[in-house]
Design a protein around this motif. Sequence first.
Motif, PDB file in Angstrom:
ATOM      1  N   MET A 107       0.825  -1.212   0.000  1.00 42.78           N
ATOM      2  CA  MET A 107       0.000   0.000   0.000  1.00 42.78           C
ATOM      3  C   MET A 107       0.859   1.262   0.000  1.00 42.78           C
ATOM      4  N   HIS A 108       1.988   1.220   0.685  1.00 39.09           N
ATOM      5  CA  HIS A 108       2.848   2.406   0.744  1.00 39.09           C
ATOM      6  C   HIS A 108       3.289   2.849  -0.650  1.00 39.09           C
ATOM      7  N   TYR A 109       3.569   1.879  -1.512  1.00 38.66           N
ATOM      8  CA  TYR A 109       4.101   2.214  -2.836  1.00 38.66           C
ATOM      9  C   TYR A 109       3.055   2.228  -3.942  1.00 38.66           C
ATOM     10  N   THR A 110       1.812   1.853  -3.641  1.00 35.46           N
ATOM     11  CA  THR A 110       0.809   1.788  -4.714  1.00 35.46           C
ATOM     12  C   THR A 110      -0.457   2.586  -4.432  1.00 35.46           C
ATOM     13  N   VAL A 111      -0.799   2.782  -3.167  1.00 34.97           N
ATOM     14  CA  VAL A 111      -2.025   3.497  -2.809  1.00 34.97           C
ATOM     15  C   VAL A 111      -1.650   4.942  -2.478  1.00 34.97           C
ATOM     16  N   ARG A 112      -2.157   5.859  -3.264  1.00 35.26           N
ATOM     17  CA  ARG A 112      -1.766   7.266  -3.145  1.00 35.26           C
ATOM     18  C   ARG A 112      -1.946   7.790  -1.721  1.00 35.26           C
ATOM     19  N   GLU A 113      -3.011   7.367  -1.066  1.00 39.55           N
ATOM     20  CA  GLU A 113      -3.337   7.898   0.258  1.00 39.55           C
ATOM     21  C   GLU A 113      -2.319   7.494   1.334  1.00 39.55           C
ATOM     22  N   PHE A 114      -1.495   6.482   1.058  1.00 37.62           N
ATOM     23  CA  PHE A 114      -0.535   6.005   2.056  1.00 37.62           C
ATOM     24  C   PHE A 114       0.911   6.365   1.711  1.00 37.62           C
TER      25      PHE A 114
END
Length: 348
Positions: free
Chosen positions: A41-48
Amino acid sequence: MANKYLSKVIQNATEEDINKIQYDSHAKKILADKTILAWIMHYTVREFAEMTIDEIRACIEGEPKVQQVPVDPAPKDIPPAITGMNTEDSDPWEGTIYYDIRFYVILPGENRVKMHINVEAQKDYDPGYTLLSRSVYYAARMISSQKGTEFTGSEYDAIKKVYSIWLCMNVPTNVQNSIMRYEMKQECLIGEKMTDQHFDLIGIVFIHLGKPETSGHPLLGMLNLLFSDQLNPTEKKKQLAIKYHIETSENLGEELSEMQNLGDWMYEKMRIKAYNDVARENEEAMQEVLREATQKAAQEAEREAAETSARKLFQKAVSYEIVRECIPGEVLSDEELHAIYDSVMCMS
């Protein structure tokens, strides 16, 4: 009804690709580890993107739900293997669709924004249709299934954003070690852009793996390491700690070990050994060794899966007669099955 279902699942599993099912199951459990999910999520989900791994872990609500079996839609008279709104959506025209991993997160802050996330592990990059089309369908189902849970009636502004993240293995060379993100964006054709529109509801990400040594990107390097067939579990855990500061939990370590010994990994190792043992120019002898290696790998994987299944069923108080009916005698003899039954009973 429950015994009939267990019988059908085990019978199908032992007859059709039991080694692949076992491998896939361990791979998905590895991906469902909260630390691994936080990295993704850190590298793919903008919000994280601006949050630390520990902060992202804390945003994951409950335990991620992991698909087990069946892979295909269950017959109408058999209850699904996994129940609950977090892992499945029922489509009356196509049976039941199971997500590999399904969970939701709560973003920190005053509004505590909620998002639904799905992670898929895909080994077949060309299944006969475009994976992107399938990912759009999965994301759309995560949106539509929110009616009655996240919102009712016409309260469409209560829809929560969804992400469908696809981890692709065995991809063509030209797309290896790449990450693609697809999002809904506004395009102003005439007039001024509208800034108060609730349109950013779907995010789709494709992560294409390659070889560990061919990517310098942290996420790709870590995932390539996890699923590398060149390193044993001990070396993987060591490199995860040194390179990525990931301390593997006991469960994650067990899944890495189990995955090493099942399915395609077993076949691949034997295929490589056959090539090394037989001179390349001796094509006929090499093909014979490959055939024998394939048969041995399939037999060992089927037997191991049957032993595991039998032990779990006995632990759940399923009778010997039912388990005997489900597992073919050529896979486990009566003597072998009795030995498993007696060992489970002694531990009870």
